[in-house]
Design an enzyme around this catalytic site. Structure first.
Site, PDB file in Angstrom:
ATOM      1  N   THR A  28      10.545  21.515  48.045  1.00 55.15           N
ATOM      2  CA  THR A  28       9.336  22.072  47.902  1.00 55.15           C
ATOM      3  C   THR A  28       8.054  21.333  47.767  1.00 55.15           C
ATOM      4  OG1 THR A  28      10.576  24.050  47.289  1.00 55.15           O
ATOM      5  CG2 THR A  28       8.206  23.943  46.564  1.00 55.15           C
ATOM      6  N   ASP A  83      13.462  16.237  49.227  1.00 52.66           N
ATOM      7  CA  ASP A  83      12.487  16.928  48.320  1.00 52.66           C
ATOM      8  C   ASP A  83      11.591  15.719  47.798  1.00 52.66           C
ATOM      9  OD1 ASP A  83      13.162  18.883  45.719  1.00 52.66           O
ATOM     10  OD2 ASP A  83      11.448  18.832  46.758  1.00 52.66           O
ATOM     11  N   ALA A  85       8.599  14.456  44.453  1.00 54.60           N
ATOM     12  CA  ALA A  85       8.542  14.328  43.110  1.00 54.60           C
ATOM     13  C   ALA A  85       6.971  13.856  42.789  1.00 54.60           C
ATOM     14  CB  ALA A  85       9.595  12.962  42.800  1.00 54.60           C
ATOM     15  N   ASP A  86       6.931  14.107  41.246  1.00 55.68           N
ATOM     16  CA  ASP A  86       5.453  14.074  40.823  1.00 55.68           C
ATOM     17  C   ASP A  86       5.385  12.509  40.338  1.00 55.68           C
ATOM     18  OD1 ASP A  86       4.348  16.769  41.314  1.00 55.68           O
ATOM     19  OD2 ASP A  86       6.102  17.284  40.026  1.00 55.68           O
ATOM     20  N   LYS A  96       9.690  16.222  38.366  1.00 55.15           N
ATOM     21  CA  LYS A  96       9.461  17.129  39.150  1.00 55.15           C
ATOM     22  C   LYS A  96       8.801  18.282  38.569  1.00 55.15           C
ATOM     23  CE  LYS A  96      12.390  18.008  42.622  1.00 55.15           C
ATOM     24  NZ  LYS A  96      11.313  17.647  43.534  1.00 55.15           N
ATOM     25  N   GLU A 105      15.079  23.815  42.600  1.00 52.78           N
ATOM     26  CA  GLU A 105      15.477  22.288  43.048  1.00 52.78           C
ATOM     27  C   GLU A 105      16.319  21.496  42.352  1.00 52.78           C
ATOM     28  OE1 GLU A 105      11.164  21.054  42.105  1.00 52.78           O
ATOM     29  OE2 GLU A 105      10.661  21.135  44.443  1.00 52.78           O
TER      30      GLU A 105
HETATM   31  O1  DER Z   1       7.428  20.853  42.609  1.00 51.61           O
HETATM   32  C1  DER Z   1       7.992  19.782  42.735  1.00 51.61           C
HETATM   33  O2  DER Z   1       8.965  19.127  42.043  1.00 51.61           O
HETATM   34  C2  DER Z   1       7.555  19.087  44.263  1.00 51.61           C
HETATM   35  O3  DER Z   1       8.738  18.472  44.641  1.00 51.61           O
HETATM   36  C3  DER Z   1       6.401  18.436  43.959  1.00 51.61           C
HETATM   37  O4  DER Z   1       6.097  18.161  42.649  1.00 51.61           O
HETATM   38  C4  DER Z   1       6.031  17.267  44.764  1.00 51.61           C
HETATM   39  O5  DER Z   1       4.835  17.589  45.260  1.00 51.61           O
HETATM   40  P1  DER Z   1       4.177  16.859  46.492  1.00 51.61           P
HETATM   41  O6  DER Z   1       5.273  16.636  47.501  1.00 51.61           O
HETATM   42  O7  DER Z   1       3.235  17.937  46.886  1.00 51.61           O
HETATM   43  O8  DER Z   1       3.196  15.610  45.884  1.00 51.61           O
END
Ligand code: DER
Length: 223
Positions: A28, A83, A85-86, A96, A105
């Site tokens: 996501t 996926d 990550a932030d 995340k 997640e």
């Molecule tokens: O919500 C989450 O963990 C997402 O993976 C997200 O935070 C990563 O966001 P982005 O790919 O839009 O930078």
């Protein structure tokens, strides 16, 4: 740098790992959208996979792309998950939850044999914590949990959507919590799980096999 281009490059790299007849976790966030769109094209071209989405919005995107989906409760293990990550460190610890999907997640990541994280070049940090830690709490316990976080040095703010609290796919709140730079993420992760009413947090430790980071017009991998 063009961060969206970097996300796209990382996504293109990651989807090359996918093989026929695999069960694939669908992440996501904006990076994961690039990966799910690429998977949709591969499915169109004949790739045989079944997806397990990490959020309702990813489920809806995958359905719009005719990616076959499985309910997570029909699944014993997931072969590969892509996926975002932030934040990430070179020892593959993540924050995340920026997109509010951290609980699903983390369940998907926990079932996954090979967790691939895709990011742009802005997510790499020496120490986690500049990005406020997303924490999922049941509404009934939100005030209690925020006090408990305070006692542990965390300053929490309930995430809003307009003038109402943001609601996760589970109908819970997200408390974005500032702990400052986190010296020992594993210790904090353990401490958080002792707080009743706290149902998830965005520290992902020992769940990631590789981070593919877009950088300019190429990518860099961290294993
Ligand atoms: O919500 C989450 O963990 C997402 O993976 C997200 O935070 C990563 O966001 P982005 O790919 O839009 O930078």
């Amino acid at each position: 740098p063009n961060l969206d281009r970097e996300k796209q490059l990382a996504a293109q790299q990651a989807v090359q790992y996918i093989q026929n007849d695999q069960i694939v976790g669908l992440g996501t966030g904006s990076s994961a959208v690039h990966a799910v769109q690429a998977i949709g094209r591969l499915v169109q071209e004949g790739l045989r996979i079944q997806g397990v989405p990490t959020s309702i919005r990813t489920k809806e995107l995958a359905e719009s792309l005719n990616i076959p989906l499985l309910d997570i409760n029909e699944v014993e293990a997931i072969d590969l998950t892509i996926d975002g990550a932030d934040e990430f460190t070179t020892d593959l610890m993540l924050i995340k939850g920026g997109g509010g999907a951290l609980l699903r997640e983390k369940i998907v990541a926990s079932l996954t044999r090979r967790q691939i994280i895709i990011t742009d070049s802005s997510k790499k940090v020496e120490k986690l914590g500049k990005f406020k830690l997303p924490i999922e709490v049941i509404p009934f316990a939100s005030h209690y949990v925020m006090n408990q976080l305070n006692q542990r040095g965390g300053k929490g703010v309930i995430r809003t959507s307009g003038d109402k609290p943001f609601l996760t796919d589970q109908g819970n709140y997200i408390v974005d919590t500032d702990f400052g730079l986190i010296d020992d993420p594993a210790a904090l992760a353990h401490e958080l799980k002792t707080i009743e009413g706290l149902v998830g947090h965005g520290l992902f430790i020992n769940l990631t096999h590789e981070v593919i980071m877009g950088m300019g017009d190429t990518t860099q991998s961290f294993r």
